[in-house]
Design a protein around this motif. Sequence first.
Motif, mmCIF file in Angstrom:
data_model
loop_
_atom_site.group_PDB
_atom_site.id
_atom_site.type_symbol
_atom_site.label_atom_id
_atom_site.label_comp_id
_atom_site.label_asym_id
_atom_site.label_seq_id
_atom_site.Cartn_x
_atom_site.Cartn_y
_atom_site.Cartn_z
ATOM 1 N N ASP A 130 40.955 25.437 -31.878
ATOM 2 C CA ASP A 130 40.770 24.248 -32.712
ATOM 3 C C ASP A 130 41.780 24.246 -33.850
ATOM 4 O O ASP A 130 41.599 24.931 -34.845
ATOM 5 N N ASP B 160 42.922 21.952 -28.915
ATOM 6 C CA ASP B 160 42.738 20.704 -29.655
ATOM 7 C C ASP B 160 43.609 20.761 -30.896
ATOM 8 O O ASP B 160 43.660 21.787 -31.575
ATOM 9 N N ASP C 153 37.778 27.827 -27.175
ATOM 10 C CA ASP C 153 38.964 26.988 -27.192
ATOM 11 C C ASP C 153 39.720 27.244 -28.493
ATOM 12 O O ASP C 153 39.326 28.101 -29.279
HETATM 13 MN MN MN Z 1 36.963 22.729 -29.927
#
Ligand code: MN
Length: 333
Positions: A192, A254, A190
């Motif tokens: 961050d 995120d 992902d």
């Molecule tokens: Mn993450």
Amino acid sequence: MGKRKANSNNPNNDFCEFLGELAEYEKNINRNIHKYQAYRKAVATLATYPTRIKSGHEAKSLPGIGEKISKKIDEFLQTGKLKKLENIHQDKSSQIINLLTRVSGIGPVKAQKLFSDGIMTLDDLRKNQDKLTHHQIIGLRYFDDFEKRIPRAEIHEIENILKREITEVDPKYEIIICGSYRRGKPESGDIDTLITHPDYTSDKFNKKHKIMVLKSIIEKLKKCGLVTETISLGDTKFMGACRLNPDLPTRRLDIRFQPYDQYFCSVLYFTGSDVFNQKMRAHALEKQFTLNEYTLRPLGCTGIPGEPVEITSERDIFDIIEYPYKKPEEREN
Ligand code: MN
Ligand code: DCP
Ligand code: MG
């Protein structure tokens, strides 16, 4: 998040893989966090051991490897497999719970609940979305996309867009992508992202103001087409998804908005790895400090944390707790 990618440079990679799988089993199915941590510790040790382990006995001399794990290493060396893992693979209920926990937002507790409600497949889940939170519905919708690893070059492009869009709101914003990307990995699970602003410190920025700031940033990122889904949006944390272009998968993104005075503790924390963080926090405690994603505080003789130490770089944190400095690329374990 997700499965760690195999490290083919590691001479003990096959041991790390089966121990990692046992760790996941203890966490997700047995819900035994102590056994999970014990296996993770053994993986951490073996992942950095420079030579091929030749016996359980040899492994046993290393930190985090006791009688039980050394026996498993012997069994694996002698038979090429592990009876315990074979049994787990054959067990239908653990297969289903494993599948369900792969949906973003579904943890082991929820997976077990769904299983006991008779949910056996992703199709069952699709027909029972009333049992799911918004996060889990998004996780299900992008099940395949979210499992795909994100190439470094793609994250770099996303980074450029984030920097461009956010500094257009105010050039004083600082934007950094942490996680496995900052550790130099060729692929990540992902993205961050951490942002901060010199005018935003923990003592003078109220909640309402923070929500406004993050909201307007997310609005802008939606408008330019990068952000495509919101999972949740709080005053300091956005969870959602983005897409560089329609030919590419949707990626988990995120974004955290952190006060300037807590920035370096946050950068350190979100750079990870999780195993590295655990070790560094344990070391801090030995030196009478408590370290978390916000602050580094001394522990008095009473054990009560004092005022946060002033931190002006990541290196400060290493220096203060006398931990040898490690570059992000060296923070795997
Ligand atoms: Mn993450
Ligand atoms: N983190 C942690 N402990 C956790 C979860 C996260 O210390 N239980 C920290 C360290 C992680 C960072 O947050 O490196 C980001 O979390 P991710 O789950 O995104 O992990 P990575 O970015 O390291 O790996 P991936 O490529 O799978 O995203
Ligand atoms: Mg990550």
